[in-house]
Design an enzyme around this catalytic site. Structure first.
Site, PDB file in Angstrom:
ATOM      1  N   LYS A 181       0.880  -1.180   0.000  1.00 18.50           N
ATOM      2  CA  LYS A 181       0.000   0.000   0.000  1.00 18.50           C
ATOM      3  C   LYS A 181       0.913   1.224   0.000  1.00 18.50           C
ATOM      4  O   LYS A 181       1.410   1.659   1.038  1.00 18.50           O
ATOM      5  CB  LYS A 181      -0.874  -0.022   1.260  1.00 18.50           C
ATOM      6  CG  LYS A 181      -2.206   0.684   1.149  1.00 18.50           C
ATOM      7  CD  LYS A 181      -2.128   2.152   0.843  1.00 18.50           C
ATOM      8  CE  LYS A 181      -1.920   3.026   2.044  1.00 18.50           C
ATOM      9  NZ  LYS A 181      -1.720   4.467   1.680  1.00 18.50           N
ATOM     10  N   GLU A 256       9.732   1.691  10.595  1.00 21.74           N
ATOM     11  CA  GLU A 256      10.779   2.691  10.367  1.00 21.74           C
ATOM     12  C   GLU A 256      10.099   4.040  10.449  1.00 21.74           C
ATOM     13  O   GLU A 256       9.364   4.423   9.545  1.00 21.74           O
ATOM     14  CB  GLU A 256      11.396   2.523   8.965  1.00 21.74           C
ATOM     15  CG  GLU A 256      12.067   1.200   8.739  1.00 21.74           C
ATOM     16  CD  GLU A 256      13.402   1.070   9.449  1.00 21.74           C
ATOM     17  OE1 GLU A 256      13.817   2.006  10.145  1.00 21.74           O
ATOM     18  OE2 GLU A 256      14.009  -0.002   9.303  1.00 21.74           O
ATOM     19  N   CYS A 290      13.848  10.844   6.458  1.00 29.27           N
ATOM     20  CA  CYS A 290      13.752  10.412   7.856  1.00 29.27           C
ATOM     21  C   CYS A 290      15.079  10.593   8.573  1.00 29.27           C
ATOM     22  O   CYS A 290      15.120  10.851   9.761  1.00 29.27           O
ATOM     23  CB  CYS A 290      13.314   8.967   7.911  1.00 29.27           C
ATOM     24  SG  CYS A 290      14.363   7.906   6.933  1.00 29.27           S
ATOM     25  N   GLU A 389       9.722  16.423  14.663  1.00 33.40           N
ATOM     26  CA  GLU A 389      10.190  16.244  13.290  1.00 33.40           C
ATOM     27  C   GLU A 389       9.460  17.208  12.344  1.00 33.40           C
ATOM     28  O   GLU A 389       8.236  17.204  12.287  1.00 33.40           O
ATOM     29  CB  GLU A 389       9.937  14.810  12.838  1.00 33.40           C
ATOM     30  CG  GLU A 389      10.527  14.535  11.486  1.00 33.40           C
ATOM     31  CD  GLU A 389      10.280  13.122  11.022  1.00 33.40           C
ATOM     32  OE1 GLU A 389       9.118  12.673  11.081  1.00 33.40           O
ATOM     33  OE2 GLU A 389      11.240  12.468  10.593  1.00 33.40           O
TER      34      GLU A 389
HETATM   35  P1  NAD Z   1       2.440   8.800   7.087  1.00 32.38           P
HETATM   36  O1  NAD Z   1       2.811   8.125   8.335  1.00 32.38           O
HETATM   37  O2  NAD Z   1       1.364   9.787   7.102  1.00 32.38           O
HETATM   38  O3  NAD Z   1       1.981   7.723   5.986  1.00 32.38           O
HETATM   39  C1  NAD Z   1       2.788   6.644   5.616  1.00 32.38           C
HETATM   40  C2  NAD Z   1       1.915   5.554   5.016  1.00 32.38           C
HETATM   41  O4  NAD Z   1       1.058   5.032   6.018  1.00 32.38           O
HETATM   42  C3  NAD Z   1       0.999   6.019   3.894  1.00 32.38           C
HETATM   43  O5  NAD Z   1       0.934   5.015   2.908  1.00 32.38           O
HETATM   44  C4  NAD Z   1      -0.337   6.189   4.593  1.00 32.38           C
HETATM   45  O6  NAD Z   1      -1.444   6.055   3.739  1.00 32.38           O
HETATM   46  C5  NAD Z   1      -0.282   5.042   5.579  1.00 32.38           C
HETATM   47  N1  NAD Z   1      -1.119   5.215   6.772  1.00 32.38           N
HETATM   48  C6  NAD Z   1      -1.391   6.361   7.441  1.00 32.38           C
HETATM   49  N2  NAD Z   1      -2.194   6.094   8.500  1.00 32.38           N
HETATM   50  C7  NAD Z   1      -2.409   4.754   8.498  1.00 32.38           C
HETATM   51  C8  NAD Z   1      -3.148   3.871   9.340  1.00 32.38           C
HETATM   52  N3  NAD Z   1      -3.825   4.317  10.406  1.00 32.38           N
HETATM   53  N4  NAD Z   1      -3.169   2.547   9.044  1.00 32.38           N
HETATM   54  C9  NAD Z   1      -2.496   2.084   7.980  1.00 32.38           C
HETATM   55  N5  NAD Z   1      -1.794   2.862   7.135  1.00 32.38           N
HETATM   56  C10 NAD Z   1      -1.735   4.189   7.405  1.00 32.38           C
HETATM   57  O7  NAD Z   1       3.821   9.352   6.538  1.00 32.38           O
HETATM   58  P2  NAD Z   1       4.084  10.261   5.277  1.00 32.38           P
HETATM   59  O8  NAD Z   1       3.526  11.612   5.593  1.00 32.38           O
HETATM   60  O9  NAD Z   1       3.673   9.582   4.034  1.00 32.38           O
HETATM   61  O10 NAD Z   1       5.707  10.306   5.297  1.00 32.38           O
HETATM   62  C11 NAD Z   1       6.447  11.127   6.116  1.00 32.38           C
HETATM   63  C12 NAD Z   1       6.844  10.431   7.403  1.00 32.38           C
HETATM   64  O11 NAD Z   1       7.532   9.215   7.144  1.00 32.38           O
HETATM   65  C13 NAD Z   1       7.822  11.250   8.209  1.00 32.38           C
HETATM   66  O12 NAD Z   1       7.407  11.337   9.548  1.00 32.38           O
HETATM   67  C14 NAD Z   1       9.144  10.490   8.123  1.00 32.38           C
HETATM   68  O13 NAD Z   1      10.005  10.625   9.190  1.00 32.38           O
HETATM   69  C15 NAD Z   1       8.715   9.091   7.920  1.00 32.38           C
HETATM   70  N6  NAD Z   1       9.743   8.342   7.194  1.00 32.38           N
HETATM   71  C16 NAD Z   1      10.535   7.459   7.865  1.00 32.38           C
HETATM   72  C17 NAD Z   1      11.523   6.764   7.203  1.00 32.38           C
HETATM   73  C18 NAD Z   1      12.400   5.767   7.905  1.00 32.38           C
HETATM   74  O14 NAD Z   1      13.047   4.978   7.254  1.00 32.38           O
HETATM   75  N7  NAD Z   1      12.472   5.771   9.229  1.00 32.38           N
HETATM   76  C19 NAD Z   1      11.688   6.941   5.836  1.00 32.38           C
HETATM   77  C20 NAD Z   1      10.871   7.850   5.182  1.00 32.38           C
HETATM   78  C21 NAD Z   1       9.885   8.527   5.874  1.00 32.38           C
END
Ligand code: NAD
Length: 496
Positions: A181, A256, A290, A389
C-alpha cells in the site's frame, strides 16, 4: 482544465491484473512542481484489501511459488533487478512527477534499488538452519526458518520505490507473498513497477498493490487476519496506530519511523567537510528525509564561524524545477507537508529562535510549493523546533560546550534514528559512537546507507531493522524440530 477522464488512470494490481476500485472512486495524483493533477489512482477500501490479501494468501499456499527452491526465488529476484536497471529512467520520471525529488537523485536511487534485489537474490539460499546440541538423550533437534506468510508493506511519499524495496526484496527472498500500500500521494511508480514482476517470472498473486488512504485501505490490511507481518515506513502517528492495531492479533511489525537526528561538530573537525555534511544532512531532498540531520550541534568555540561558513555555502543554492539538472533544491512533495513546514518556521520564531537563513516560501517558483533552506540559531534543545520532526529544509543549530554536553543534548529527544560526529580525534569518535542512542552513527560523513548494512531506529524511531543480512529474519518464523532416535517412547506416568 483537463477532464479527469483524459488523465492516466492507475487501478489496483491484484493477482497479476489491473483491478478497478470496488467503490468506483479515484484520488488525484499531483505534480508538486506544477501543482497540476497529472493522473488518478484507485481509492481502495476494505473489499479491495480483502481481494488482494486473498490473492497473496492463495499464491503463498498453492501453485508455483511455494514449490520453488530458495535458489529459484533468488534467480527471479536477480531477473527483476535487471529489469529495474533497464526501466530505471522511466520509473524515476514517474516518481519525480509524483514527489518532486530531483531527477538526478531519483534516477540514481532507482538504479541503486536494483542492488537491493541482487543482494537478497544472493541471500535467498543462504538462510542456514542450525542443529542444536540438546541436553536430552536420543533426540536430534534442528531449526527450520519458514516464510511468515502474507506481508503488508505500507510506505510514505518521500522515496516510494526505494523504501518499498527495503521490505519487498527480503520478504520475497524469504518466500513470503506481499500486498503493498504505497502513499496516496505517490502510488503511480509502484503500479508501474508491479508490471515488471510477471516479466521476471513471479507467479500471479505473489506481489499485489492496493492504493488509497491509510484509514480506508491501510487499516484494512493491518487488521486482516491473513496478514502475518506489517512492514511500515512513515510518521510516528501512523506507526503508533499500526502497532496498536497489529497488537490485537499479535502480528509482528517492522516500523521505520521519524527522526530528529543530531549532527555533532567538534572544534577539532575539518570544518569545510563538516559544512558539506551539515548541508547534505538537512537540505538534500529538501529535508524530506527520515534521516535528516535536523539538529546541528556545534561546539560553542566555533559556533559563529561555522554558522557563517554554512550560510556562505548556501548563498548560491538554486531552487527550481526538479527535472532541471541544475536545480539543487526541489519543491515540497505535498501541500499538507508544505503547510506543516511553514507552521514550524512560525513556531520557531515564536519560541525565540533566530532565523539566519531563509524562512520563507517561494510563490514565484512553479506552483509555489517551495520552502527556502532555513537555518535557526539560538535554539534550546527543549524548544519544539528541536524536539519535533519537521520533515523539511529547516535546521536548528544548538551550541554545546564539551563531549558530555554533546552526548546529553544529542540523546535528549524521543527519537533515535541516526546521528553524526565530526572530529579528527579517534578516542572522541569512539566515545560518541558508543554513547549516542541511535540506529546509525556516522563519523565524518552523513547519509551513507547500503543494502549490506542494517538500518532502523532506537526509541520512537522504530522497531526492527531493514537491509543487511539480518533483515530477512523479519520475514521468517523459527521452527524447532525434534526427532527421536529412541525406539521406546517413555511412559509419561513412570518417574525417571
Ligand atoms: P504517514 O505516516 O502519514 O503515511 C505513511 C503511510 O502510512 C501512507 O501510505 C499512509 O497512507 C499510511 N497510513 C497512514 N495512517 C495509516 C493507518 N492508520 N493505518 C495504515 N496505514 C496508514 O507518513 P508520510 O507523511 O507519508 O511520510 C512522512 C513520514 O515518514 C515522516 O514522519 C518520516 O520521518 C517518515 N519516514 C521514515 C523513514 C524511515 O526509514 N524511518 C523513511 C521515510 C519517511
Amino acid at each position: 482544465m483537463t477532464s479527469p477522464h483524459t488523465l492516466p488512470t492507475y487501478d489496483h494490481f491484484i493477482d497479476g491484473a489491473a483491478h478497478p476500485p470496488s467503490s468506483g472512486e479515484y484520488l488525484p495524483t499531483d505534480d508538486p512542481y506544477t501543482g497540476k493533477t497529472w493522473g488518478r489512482i484507485a481509492r481502495g477500501n476494505r473489499a479491495d484489501a480483502e481481494r488482494a490479501v486473498q490473492a497473496a494468501r492463495t499464491a503463498f499456499d498453492t501453485g508455483a511459488w511455494p514449490a520453488l527452491t530458495a535458489s529459484e526465488r533468488g534467480r527471479m529476484l536477480w531477473r527483476l533487478a535487471d529489469l529495474i536497471t533497464a526501466h530505471a529512467p522511466r520509473l524515476a520520471e514517474i516518481e519525480r512527477r509524483d514527489n518532486g525529488k530531483l531527477a538526478t537523485e531519483v534516477v540514481s536511487q532507482v538504479r541503486y534499488m536494483a542492488d537491493y534485489f541482487r543482494y537478497y537474490a544472493g541471500q535467498a539460499d543462504k538462510v542456514e538452519s542450525k542443529v542444536i546440541p540438546t541436553d536430552k538423550k536420543g533426540v536430534f533437534a534442528y531449526t527450520r526458518y519458514e516464510a511468515k506468510g502474507v506481508i503488508a508493506i505500507i510506505t510514505p511519499w518521500n522515496s516510494p520505490l526505494t523504501l518499498t524495496s527495503w521490505k519487498l526484496a527480503p520478504a520475497l527472498a524469504a518466500g513470503c507473498t506481499v500486498v503493498i500500500k504505497p502513499s496516496e500521494f505517490t502510488s503511480a511508480s509502484m503500479l508501474e513497477f508491479a508490471l515488471l514482476f510477471e516479466q521476471a517470472g513471479f507467479p500471479k498473486g505473489v506481489v499485489n498493490v492496493v492504493t488509497g488512504l491509510g484509514k480506508e485501505v491501510g487499516e484494512a490490511l493491518v487488521t486482516h487476519p491473513d496478514v502475518a507481518h506489517i512492514g511500515f515506513t512513515g510518521g510516528s502517528e501512523a506507526g503508533r496506530a499500526i502497532y496498536q492495531l497489529a497488537a490485537k492479533n499479535f502480528k509482528t511489525v517492522t516500523l521505520e519511523l521519524g527522526g530528529k537526528s543530531p549532527n555533532i561538530v567538534f572544534d577539532d573537525a575539518d570544518l569545510d567537510q563538516a559544512v558539506k555534511g551539515a548541508v547534505s544532512g538537512i537540505f538534500a531532498a529538501a529535508g524530506q528525509s527520515c534521516q535528516a540531520g535536523s539538529r546541528l550541534l556545534v561546539q560553542r568555540t566555533i559556533h559563529d564561524r561555522f554558522v557563517a561558513k554554512l550560510i556562505d555555502f548556501m548563498k548560491d543554492v538554486k531552487l527550481g524545477d526538479p527535472a532541471d539538472e541544475a536545480t539543487q533544491v526541489g519543491p515540497i512533495a505535498t501541500r499538507p507537508q508544505f503547510e506543516k513546514i511553514l507552521s514550524y518556521i512560525e513556531i520557531a520564531k515564536n519560541e525565540g529562535a533566530t532565523c539566519v537563513l531563509g524562512g520563507r516560501s517561494r510563490p514565484d517558483l512553479g506552483a509555489g510549493q517551495f520552502v527556502e533552506p532555513t537555518i535557526f540559531t539560538g535554539v534550546r534543545n527543549d524548544m519544539r523546533i528541536a524536539q519535533e520532526e519537521v520533515f523539511g529544509p529547516v535546521l536548528a543549530v544548538i551550541p554545546f560546550d564539551d563531549e558530555a554536553d554533546a552526548i546529553r543534548i544529542g540523546n535528549d529527544v524521543a527519537f533515535g534514528l541516526a546521528a553524526a560526529v565530526w572530529t579528527r580525534d579517534l578516542r572522541r569518535a569512539m566515545l560518541m559512537t558508543e554513547k549516542i542512542k541511535a540506529g546509525t552513527v556516522w563519523v565524518n560523513n552523513y547519509r551513507a546507507t547500503s543494502f549490506t548494512s542494517p538500518f532502523g531506529g532506537f526509541k520512537e524511531s522504530g522497531i526492527g531493522r531493514e537491509s543487511g543480512s539480518e533483515a530477512i529474519r523479519e520475514y521468517l518464523e523459527t521452527k524447532c524440530v525434534w526427532i527421536s532416535s529412541d525406539l521406546d517412547v517413555p511412559n509419561p506416568f513412570v518417574r525417571r
